[in-house]
Scaffold this motif. Structure first.
Motif, mmCIF file in Angstrom:
data_model
loop_
_atom_site.group_PDB
_atom_site.id
_atom_site.type_symbol
_atom_site.label_atom_id
_atom_site.label_comp_id
_atom_site.label_asym_id
_atom_site.label_seq_id
_atom_site.Cartn_x
_atom_site.Cartn_y
_atom_site.Cartn_z
ATOM 1 N N LEU A 95 0.817 -1.222 0.000
ATOM 2 C CA LEU A 95 0.000 0.000 0.000
ATOM 3 C C LEU A 95 0.850 1.271 0.000
ATOM 4 O O LEU A 95 0.549 2.228 -0.718
ATOM 5 C CB LEU A 95 -0.934 0.013 1.216
ATOM 6 N N ILE A 136 1.769 3.656 -3.183
ATOM 7 C CA ILE A 136 0.828 4.515 -3.917
ATOM 8 C C ILE A 136 0.372 5.713 -3.080
ATOM 9 O O ILE A 136 -0.357 6.574 -3.571
ATOM 10 C CB ILE A 136 -0.395 3.736 -4.468
ATOM 11 N N PHE A 137 0.798 5.780 -1.814
ATOM 12 C CA PHE A 137 0.387 6.898 -0.956
ATOM 13 C C PHE A 137 1.503 7.927 -0.847
ATOM 14 O O PHE A 137 2.677 7.594 -1.023
ATOM 15 C CB PHE A 137 0.034 6.375 0.448
ATOM 16 N N THR A 145 -3.841 13.422 4.150
ATOM 17 C CA THR A 145 -4.688 12.277 3.796
ATOM 18 C C THR A 145 -5.525 11.865 5.009
ATOM 19 O O THR A 145 -6.739 11.637 4.890
ATOM 20 C CB THR A 145 -3.812 11.085 3.352
ATOM 21 N N LYS A 160 -8.319 14.401 5.708
ATOM 22 C CA LYS A 160 -9.463 14.247 4.796
ATOM 23 C C LYS A 160 -10.261 12.983 5.113
ATOM 24 O O LYS A 160 -11.482 12.968 5.000
ATOM 25 C CB LYS A 160 -8.973 14.173 3.352
ATOM 26 N N PHE A 171 -14.089 12.567 5.829
ATOM 27 C CA PHE A 171 -14.939 11.707 5.000
ATOM 28 C C PHE A 171 -15.687 10.681 5.844
ATOM 29 O O PHE A 171 -16.912 10.515 5.719
ATOM 30 C CB PHE A 171 -14.136 10.995 3.903
ATOM 31 N N LEU A 172 -14.977 9.974 6.709
ATOM 32 C CA LEU A 172 -15.635 8.911 7.477
ATOM 33 C C LEU A 172 -16.668 9.471 8.449
ATOM 34 O O LEU A 172 -17.657 8.806 8.754
ATOM 35 C CB LEU A 172 -14.592 8.034 8.186
ATOM 36 N N TYR A 227 -16.507 16.522 5.060
ATOM 37 C CA TYR A 227 -15.712 16.378 3.822
ATOM 38 C C TYR A 227 -16.301 17.236 2.713
ATOM 39 O O TYR A 227 -15.602 18.025 2.076
ATOM 40 C CB TYR A 227 -15.636 14.909 3.394
ATOM 41 N N LEU A 238 -15.767 9.472 -4.828
ATOM 42 C CA LEU A 238 -14.625 8.694 -4.344
ATOM 43 C C LEU A 238 -13.979 7.829 -5.411
ATOM 44 O O LEU A 238 -12.758 7.761 -5.501
ATOM 45 C CB LEU A 238 -15.063 7.783 -3.192
ATOM 46 N N ARG A 274 -11.910 9.965 -7.638
ATOM 47 C CA ARG A 274 -10.697 10.465 -6.969
ATOM 48 C C ARG A 274 -9.648 9.380 -6.806
ATOM 49 O O ARG A 274 -8.478 9.686 -6.573
ATOM 50 C CB ARG A 274 -11.042 11.047 -5.589
ATOM 51 N N PHE A 333 -4.836 6.085 -9.036
ATOM 52 C CA PHE A 333 -4.082 5.047 -8.337
ATOM 53 C C PHE A 333 -4.549 3.679 -8.807
ATOM 54 O O PHE A 333 -5.743 3.471 -9.038
ATOM 55 C CB PHE A 333 -4.283 5.173 -6.822
ATOM 56 N N ILE A 383 -5.778 0.478 -8.132
ATOM 57 C CA ILE A 383 -6.404 -0.252 -7.024
ATOM 58 C C ILE A 383 -6.833 -1.621 -7.512
ATOM 59 O O ILE A 383 -7.840 -1.778 -8.200
ATOM 60 C CB ILE A 383 -7.560 0.564 -6.421
ATOM 61 N N ALA A 420 -7.235 -3.700 -2.436
ATOM 62 C CA ALA A 420 -8.482 -3.458 -1.687
ATOM 63 C C ALA A 420 -8.531 -4.366 -0.462
ATOM 64 O O ALA A 420 -8.947 -3.947 0.624
ATOM 65 C CB ALA A 420 -9.696 -3.697 -2.590
ATOM 66 N N THR A 438 -17.438 -0.379 0.142
ATOM 67 C CA THR A 438 -16.862 0.771 -0.558
ATOM 68 C C THR A 438 -15.470 0.443 -1.096
ATOM 69 O O THR A 438 -15.109 0.866 -2.203
ATOM 70 C CB THR A 438 -16.844 1.991 0.383
ATOM 71 N N ALA A 439 -14.706 -0.332 -0.340
ATOM 72 C CA ALA A 439 -13.370 -0.727 -0.817
ATOM 73 C C ALA A 439 -13.492 -1.549 -2.109
ATOM 74 O O ALA A 439 -12.752 -1.326 -3.073
ATOM 75 C CB ALA A 439 -12.635 -1.518 0.263
ATOM 76 N N MET A 445 -13.966 0.557 -5.119
ATOM 77 C CA MET A 445 -12.812 1.364 -5.550
ATOM 78 C C MET A 445 -11.890 0.622 -6.514
ATOM 79 O O MET A 445 -11.016 1.230 -7.124
ATOM 80 C CB MET A 445 -11.958 1.796 -4.343
HETATM 81 C C1 HEM Z 1 -7.462 9.014 -0.942
HETATM 82 C C2 HEM Z 1 -5.906 4.530 -1.848
HETATM 83 C C3 HEM Z 1 -10.194 2.763 -0.465
HETATM 84 C C4 HEM Z 1 -11.413 7.150 1.115
HETATM 85 C C5 HEM Z 1 -6.698 7.949 -1.334
HETATM 86 C C6 HEM Z 1 -5.372 8.055 -1.914
HETATM 87 C C7 HEM Z 1 -4.944 6.808 -2.165
HETATM 88 C C8 HEM Z 1 -5.984 5.895 -1.756
HETATM 89 C C9 HEM Z 1 -3.601 6.410 -2.774
HETATM 90 C C10 HEM Z 1 -4.638 9.381 -2.179
HETATM 91 C C11 HEM Z 1 -4.011 9.878 -0.912
HETATM 92 C C12 HEM Z 1 -3.552 11.319 -1.043
HETATM 93 O O1 HEM Z 1 -3.126 11.737 -2.118
HETATM 94 O O2 HEM Z 1 -3.650 12.040 -0.039
HETATM 95 C C13 HEM Z 1 -6.931 3.657 -1.556
HETATM 96 C C14 HEM Z 1 -6.878 2.220 -1.745
HETATM 97 C C15 HEM Z 1 -8.084 1.722 -1.397
HETATM 98 C C16 HEM Z 1 -8.904 2.854 -0.950
HETATM 99 C C17 HEM Z 1 -5.689 1.404 -2.237
HETATM 100 C C18 HEM Z 1 -8.468 0.267 -1.468
HETATM 101 C C19 HEM Z 1 -9.676 -0.138 -1.825
HETATM 102 C C20 HEM Z 1 -10.878 3.789 0.134
HETATM 103 C C21 HEM Z 1 -12.131 3.642 0.814
HETATM 104 C C22 HEM Z 1 -12.474 4.879 1.263
HETATM 105 C C23 HEM Z 1 -11.438 5.804 0.855
HETATM 106 C C24 HEM Z 1 -12.886 2.321 1.003
HETATM 107 C C25 HEM Z 1 -13.670 5.336 2.050
HETATM 108 C C26 HEM Z 1 -14.429 4.530 2.791
HETATM 109 C C27 HEM Z 1 -10.475 8.037 0.663
HETATM 110 C C28 HEM Z 1 -10.556 9.479 0.834
HETATM 111 C C29 HEM Z 1 -9.418 10.023 0.233
HETATM 112 C C30 HEM Z 1 -8.658 8.894 -0.285
HETATM 113 C C31 HEM Z 1 -11.683 10.248 1.519
HETATM 114 C C32 HEM Z 1 -9.048 11.500 0.113
HETATM 115 C C33 HEM Z 1 -9.603 12.030 -1.205
HETATM 116 C C34 HEM Z 1 -9.191 13.466 -1.434
HETATM 117 O O3 HEM Z 1 -8.054 13.700 -1.859
HETATM 118 O O4 HEM Z 1 -10.006 14.346 -1.183
HETATM 119 N N1 HEM Z 1 -7.036 6.629 -1.251
HETATM 120 N N2 HEM Z 1 -8.158 3.996 -1.065
HETATM 121 N N3 HEM Z 1 -10.485 5.105 0.176
HETATM 122 N N4 HEM Z 1 -9.325 7.733 -0.017
HETATM 123 FE FE1 HEM Z 1 -8.756 5.882 -0.541
#
Ligand code: HEM
Length: 126
Positions: A32, A35-36, A43, A46, A50-51, A61, A70, A73, A77, A79, A84, A115-116, A119
């Motif tokens: 993981l 990609i972050f 992060t 936010k 969001f949660l 949010y 979502l 956004r 990446f 995914i 997941a 939700t995962a 994505m």
């Molecule tokens: C942002 C990965 C699932 C909510 C991100 C970012 C990555 C990521 C790489 C960008 C971080 C950044 O640039 O700050 C993943 C992966 C998932 C996943 C690998 C696997 C399924 C989820 C789920 C939720 C979620 C299930 C919500 C229940 C968010 C939110 C952001 C975010 C709210 C910030 C968006 C923004 O920039 O406004 N995620 N995510 N993610 N993720 Fe996920």
């Protein structure tokens, strides 16, 4: 009872602890972390916003960032189904370090799992 939102039942402090712990696991996870961003402060901020709304609390949010969109956004990446799975595993570990009873625990995990899965936007690299 179920009239109270998940957010009300878990509370702001526990939600905040879960998110901080979650990103600690993410930042140390070989599948993981790549990609972050290196600095997960923004992060995590936010994700707390969001949660909060995802679990029925105030729309923090959307007030700051607009419609969550979502899946869109996450498109930058890769995914995969495995990522997941790793994401939800880190989240379950983070949740399980708080004293959250059933059925609340399972309710939270099921919503996050759903939700995962939504994505996922790439197949596994061959
Ligand atoms: C942002 C990965 C699932 C909510 C991100 C970012 C990555 C990521 C790489 C960008 C971080 C950044 O640039 O700050 C993943 C992966 C998932 C996943 C690998 C696997 C399924 C989820 C789920 C939720 C979620 C299930 C919500 C229940 C968010 C939110 C952001 C975010 C709210 C910030 C968006 C923004 O920039 O406004 N995620 N995510 N993610 N993720 Fe996920």
């Amino acid at each position: 009872t179920s009239e109270q939102s998940i957010y009300e039942r878990i509370g702001e402090n526990q939600l905040s602890s879960i998110v901080d712990r979650f990103y600690h696991y993410v930042s140390n996870h070989p599948e993981l972390a790549p990609i972050f961003p290196d600095d997960l402060t923004e992060t995590a901020r936010k994700q707390k916003q969001f949660l909060t709304q995802f679990f029925g609390g105030p729309p923090l949010y959307s007030q700051e960032h607009g419609h969550p969109m979502l899946r869109a956004r996450h498109m930058p990446f890769q995914i995969t189904p495995t990522r997941a799975k790793r994401w939800i595993e880190c989240m379950i570990r983070a949740i399980d370090e708080e004293p959250i009873g059933e059925p609340l625990r399972t309710e939270m995990i099921e919503r996050l799992q759903f939700t995962a899965n939504h994505m996922v936007n790439s197949s596994e690299p061959s």
